[in-house]
Design a protein around this motif. Structure first.
Motif, PDB file in Angstrom:
ATOM      1  N   THR A 172       0.834  -1.208   0.000  1.00 62.79           N
ATOM      2  CA  THR A 172       0.000   0.000   0.000  1.00 62.79           C
ATOM      3  C   THR A 172       0.864   1.251   0.000  1.00 62.79           C
ATOM      4  N   ALA A 173       1.917   1.242   0.809  1.00 61.72           N
ATOM      5  CA  ALA A 173       2.805   2.401   0.856  1.00 61.72           C
ATOM      6  C   ALA A 173       3.416   2.677  -0.514  1.00 61.72           C
ATOM      7  N   PHE A 174       3.860   1.631  -1.192  1.00 54.81           N
ATOM      8  CA  PHE A 174       4.449   1.842  -2.512  1.00 54.81           C
ATOM      9  C   PHE A 174       3.401   2.341  -3.502  1.00 54.81           C
ATOM     10  N   PHE A 175       2.198   1.787  -3.433  1.00 59.70           N
ATOM     11  CA  PHE A 175       1.131   2.227  -4.330  1.00 59.70           C
ATOM     12  C   PHE A 175       0.893   3.732  -4.202  1.00 59.70           C
ATOM     13  N   LEU A 176       0.957   4.251  -2.986  1.00 56.20           N
ATOM     14  CA  LEU A 176       0.745   5.684  -2.784  1.00 56.20           C
ATOM     15  C   LEU A 176       1.755   6.514  -3.569  1.00 56.20           C
ATOM     16  N   THR A 177       2.963   5.992  -3.735  1.00 54.07           N
ATOM     17  CA  THR A 177       3.998   6.740  -4.460  1.00 54.07           C
ATOM     18  C   THR A 177       3.798   6.704  -5.971  1.00 54.07           C
ATOM     19  N   THR A 178       2.878   5.874  -6.436  1.00 57.05           N
ATOM     20  CA  THR A 178       2.642   5.749  -7.879  1.00 57.05           C
ATOM     21  C   THR A 178       1.374   6.468  -8.335  1.00 57.05           C
ATOM     22  N   GLN A 179       0.636   7.069  -7.415  1.00 56.46           N
ATOM     23  CA  GLN A 179      -0.639   7.688  -7.771  1.00 56.46           C
ATOM     24  C   GLN A 179      -0.450   8.915  -8.669  1.00 56.46           C
ATOM     25  N   ALA A 180      -1.387   9.096  -9.579  1.00 58.25           N
ATOM     26  CA  ALA A 180      -1.397  10.296 -10.415  1.00 58.25           C
ATOM     27  C   ALA A 180      -1.792  11.504  -9.574  1.00 58.25           C
ATOM     28  N   LYS A 181      -1.252  12.675  -9.912  1.00 57.95           N
ATOM     29  CA  LYS A 181      -1.510  13.884  -9.133  1.00 57.95           C
ATOM     30  C   LYS A 181      -2.980  14.282  -9.110  1.00 57.95           C
ATOM     31  N   SER A 182      -3.735  13.831 -10.103  1.00 59.96           N
ATOM     32  CA  SER A 182      -5.149  14.222 -10.150  1.00 59.96           C
ATOM     33  C   SER A 182      -5.992  13.470  -9.124  1.00 59.96           C
ATOM     34  N   ALA A 183      -5.411  12.426  -8.495  1.00 55.03           N
ATOM     35  CA  ALA A 183      -6.179  11.630  -7.540  1.00 55.03           C
ATOM     36  C   ALA A 183      -5.269  11.109  -6.425  1.00 55.03           C
ATOM     37  N   TRP A 184      -4.623  12.031  -5.726  1.00 53.42           N
ATOM     38  CA  TRP A 184      -3.770  11.664  -4.612  1.00 53.42           C
ATOM     39  C   TRP A 184      -4.597  11.294  -3.386  1.00 53.42           C
ATOM     40  N   THR A 185      -4.081  10.367  -2.612  1.00 49.21           N
ATOM     41  CA  THR A 185      -4.664   9.998  -1.326  1.00 49.21           C
ATOM     42  C   THR A 185      -3.878  10.673  -0.222  1.00 49.21           C
TER      43      THR A 185
END
Length: 232
Positions: free
Chosen positions: A207-220
């Motif tokens: 999950t932590a790594f996934f957060l680093t791959t998110q597009a800027k238009s939909a950040w968590t």
């Protein structure tokens, strides 16, 4: 082109090691920070390009020194994971003020100092990730968690402030709320709980790594993680 660096503050046999292994697998060089030199050296050997640094997050001068060494030896720093944590169980009646101060230094002040140090470089590059590992105590203060809950609540508010300031500058700040016990040798030793009631560190790291791959238009900003059988 140099590999990006992931700095992990608070590396032990649970989440810290899982973060290190995940980001190493995904092509990062990993800086391992903790007070336990023997464990850091062992993990460094397993990961190849990783480097270990002894760091006590309650000591600002040591934080600054270690960070300068990481910048010189492992830049560019693209991701910071603040996993250092301390929690004393107590009510307001039996609270020990020195333990209270220690919880705050480790959970909040150390996080602020590391966050401050990494942001300049990240802002210059217009990108970066700061992931802070929190707990359910950041959302509610249990009767027996006067010290830990107040420290984690302060940490969560700090993370919110950092996110509001840094997101527009391209730096993704996210807060992981861990709701439940984490599976590792220390917590499982002697426990009669079913293993499915524990969070698994590799899954938290995913999950932590996934957060680093998110597009800027939909950040968590905030995500809470719990086993599927956890009562909440």
């Amino acid at each position: 082109m140099a590999k990006p660096t992931c700095v992990i503050v608070g590396v032990g046999p649970g989440n810290g090691a899982a973060f290190a292994k995940k980001f190493n697998h995904e092509g990062y060089r990993v800086a391992l920070l903790a007070r336990n030199k023997s464990y850091l050296d062992k993990l460094q050997t397993e990961l190849g390009e990783a480097k270990s640094y002894i760091c006590d997050v309650t000591k600002p001068d040591q934080i600054a020194d270690v960070f300068s060494r990481i910048q010189a030896e492992m830049a560019p720093i693209e991701t910071l994971i603040y996993n250092a944590g301390s929690g004393h169980s107590c009510t307001i009646e039996n609270l020990d003020i020195y333990e209270y101060e220690s919880d705050w230094k480790i959970n909040c002040r150390g996080c602020a100092l590391f966050g401050q140090l990494v942001t300049t470089e990240m802002i210059q590059h217009g990108k970066g990730n700061i992931i802070i590992v929190g707990a359910t105590a950041s959302l509610r203060g249990g009767a027996n968690f006067a010290s830990f809950a107040s420290a984690k609540a302060a940490q969560r508010s700090l993370a919110q402030s950092m996110a509001r300031h840094l997101w527009p500058k391209g730096v993704h700040v996210a807060y992981l709320i861990i709701d439940g016990p984490v599976s590792k040798s220390r917590t499982l030793d002697g426990s009669t709980r079913d293993n499915q009631t524990f969070l698994q560190p590799p899954d938290i790291a995913d999950t932590a790594f996934f957060l680093t791959t998110q597009a800027k238009s939909a950040w968590t900003f905030e995500v809470d993680l719990r086993p599927h059988v956890e009562k909440w």
